[in-house]
Scaffold this motif. Structure first.
Motif, short mmCIF file in Angstrom:
data_model
loop_
_atom_site.label_atom_id
_atom_site.label_comp_id
_atom_site.label_asym_id
_atom_site.label_seq_id
_atom_site.Cartn_x
_atom_site.Cartn_y
_atom_site.Cartn_z
N GLN A 1 -42.26 111.66 -9.52
CA GLN A 1 -41.46 110.63 -8.83
C GLN A 1 -42.03 110.34 -7.44
N ASP A 2 -43.36 110.36 -7.37
CA ASP A 2 -44.05 110.02 -6.12
C ASP A 2 -44.38 108.53 -6.19
N TRP A 3 -43.37 107.72 -5.86
CA TRP A 3 -43.47 106.29 -6.11
C TRP A 3 -44.51 105.60 -5.22
N LEU B 1 -41.61 100.00 -7.38
CA LEU B 1 -41.32 99.35 -6.10
C LEU B 1 -39.83 99.33 -5.82
N ALA B 2 -39.03 99.15 -6.86
CA ALA B 2 -37.58 99.19 -6.68
C ALA B 2 -37.13 100.55 -6.17
N GLU B 3 -37.75 101.60 -6.67
CA GLU B 3 -37.43 102.95 -6.20
C GLU B 3 -37.75 103.11 -4.72
N LEU B 4 -38.76 102.38 -4.25
CA LEU B 4 -39.16 102.45 -2.84
C LEU B 4 -38.33 101.51 -1.96
N GLY B 5 -37.50 100.69 -2.58
CA GLY B 5 -36.72 99.73 -1.81
C GLY B 5 -37.48 98.47 -1.46
N GLU B 6 -38.66 98.26 -2.03
CA GLU B 6 -39.44 97.05 -1.77
C GLU B 6 -38.98 95.99 -2.78
N ALA C 1 -49.70 102.64 -5.53
CA ALA C 1 -51.11 102.47 -5.16
C ALA C 1 -52.01 102.50 -6.39
N VAL C 2 -51.71 103.40 -7.31
CA VAL C 2 -52.48 103.47 -8.55
C VAL C 2 -52.24 102.22 -9.40
N GLN C 3 -51.01 101.76 -9.47
CA GLN C 3 -50.71 100.59 -10.28
C GLN C 3 -51.29 99.31 -9.66
N ASP C 4 -51.41 99.27 -8.34
CA ASP C 4 -52.13 98.16 -7.72
C ASP C 4 -53.56 98.08 -8.27
N ASN D 1 -54.05 108.29 -16.16
CA ASN D 1 -53.77 109.71 -15.92
C ASN D 1 -53.08 109.91 -14.57
N LEU D 2 -53.61 109.25 -13.54
CA LEU D 2 -53.02 109.38 -12.21
C LEU D 2 -51.61 108.81 -12.17
#
Length: 284
Positions: free
Chosen positions: A213-215, A243-248, A220-223, A204-205
């Motif tokens: 789009q709060d990547w 993570l790609a969206e965050l540039g990591e 953090a949720v997917q971790d 849900n989260l």
């Protein structure tokens, strides 16, 4: 000998709680989900708050009372005296999934309300389960005469006909009208394990954060999801894309590579392989 007394991170704490299915502490693990947004949250205080509610309930009804009397008393206490209900006005608010906020506002979504209801039900020795019913999480109590299925969003007890209607409404878009009528209802009323309940809460989260789009919060949720379900390969793909969206990029490449190695027959395999190459990675 040196000792490492460092405070565990929220993810490390969660990992310890969910490392084994034996006696997995559902309430504590569910309460800990809020630590991604509230890192200073005292989870033990949340547990103590629920214990206080359980003690109030136990003063009102004996664990030796007839089962139906206990179930009725729980309903009056939870939905009546305490005023818990579904947050119909702001259903997709993140705080509806955070137990310490649900305890404060008395508003939540079905699954967060269910976790609290289950804890109180077990405090008066009721045999209860959470139910991962399609579209809407439910709870049920087992009686000698059968089972009582309850919608924790409203407190309503649901008849077989009402459950059939909900099931048909949910399955109709994919399978056509009447499909659910051909399936045994008990198939959809199996008790959910603590791990399954936590996975649904995290799902849900994840949906909320992806929609916004709060990547950062999505990752953090997917971790947590991957900690909870380390062989859920789709979650590696989803985390890699976030993570790609965050540039990591290094972490993104690693996740997408794991997905491609494990999901040999995935229909999106070519697309994800192309995405991985665009990020500068190779399938090893």
């Amino acid at each position: 000998m040196q000792h490492d007394w460092a405070t565990p991170t929220p993810l490390q704490y969660f990992a310890v709680l969910v490392q084994s299915d034996d006696d997995l502490p559902l309430l504590e693990a569910a309460a800990s989900l809020a630590q991604d947004d509230w890192p200073e949250l005292d989870v033990q205080q949340v547990l103590a708050d629920v214990d206080q509610l359980a003690a109030r309930l136990q003063r009102q009804v004996s664990g030796q009372a007839p089962v139906f009397d206990r179930l009725s008393a729980l309903g009056q206490f939870f939905f009546g005296e305490l005023g818990f209900a579904g947050n119909a006005n702001d259903y997709y608010a993140v705080e509806n999934s955070y137990l310490h906020r649900v305890l404060h506002t008395r508003r939540g979504i079905p699954i967060s309300l269910a976790v609290l209801w289950l804890e109180l039900a077990r405090s008066i020795e009721l045999a209860v389960d959470g139910v991962s019913f399609p579209g809407h999480f439910l709870v049920q109590a087992h009686l000698d005469e059968g089972r009582v299925v309850i919608d924790p969003f409203t407190g309503q007890s649901l008849s077989q006909g009402e459950l059939r209607e909900r099931l048909d409404e949910w399955t109709r878009p994919a399978s056509g009208p009447g499909f659910a009528q051909e399936l045994p209802l008990t198939l959809f009323l199996e008790g959910a394990t603590p791990r399954q309940i936590l996975a649904r809460m995290l799902g849900n989260l994840k949906h909320i954060h992806h929609s916004a789009q709060d990547w950062q919060r999505a990752v953090a949720v997917q971790d947590r999801l991957i900690t909870l379900l380390p062989r859920a390969w789709d979650e590696y793909r989803e985390r890699g894309l976030a993570l790609a969206e965050l540039g990591e990029l290094q972490r993104a490449r690693a996740d997408l590579a794991v997905y491609l190695r494990q999901a040999d027959q995935a229909p999106d395999r070519d697309h994800i392989a192309e995405r991985l190459r665009a990020l500068g990675g190779d399938l090893i």
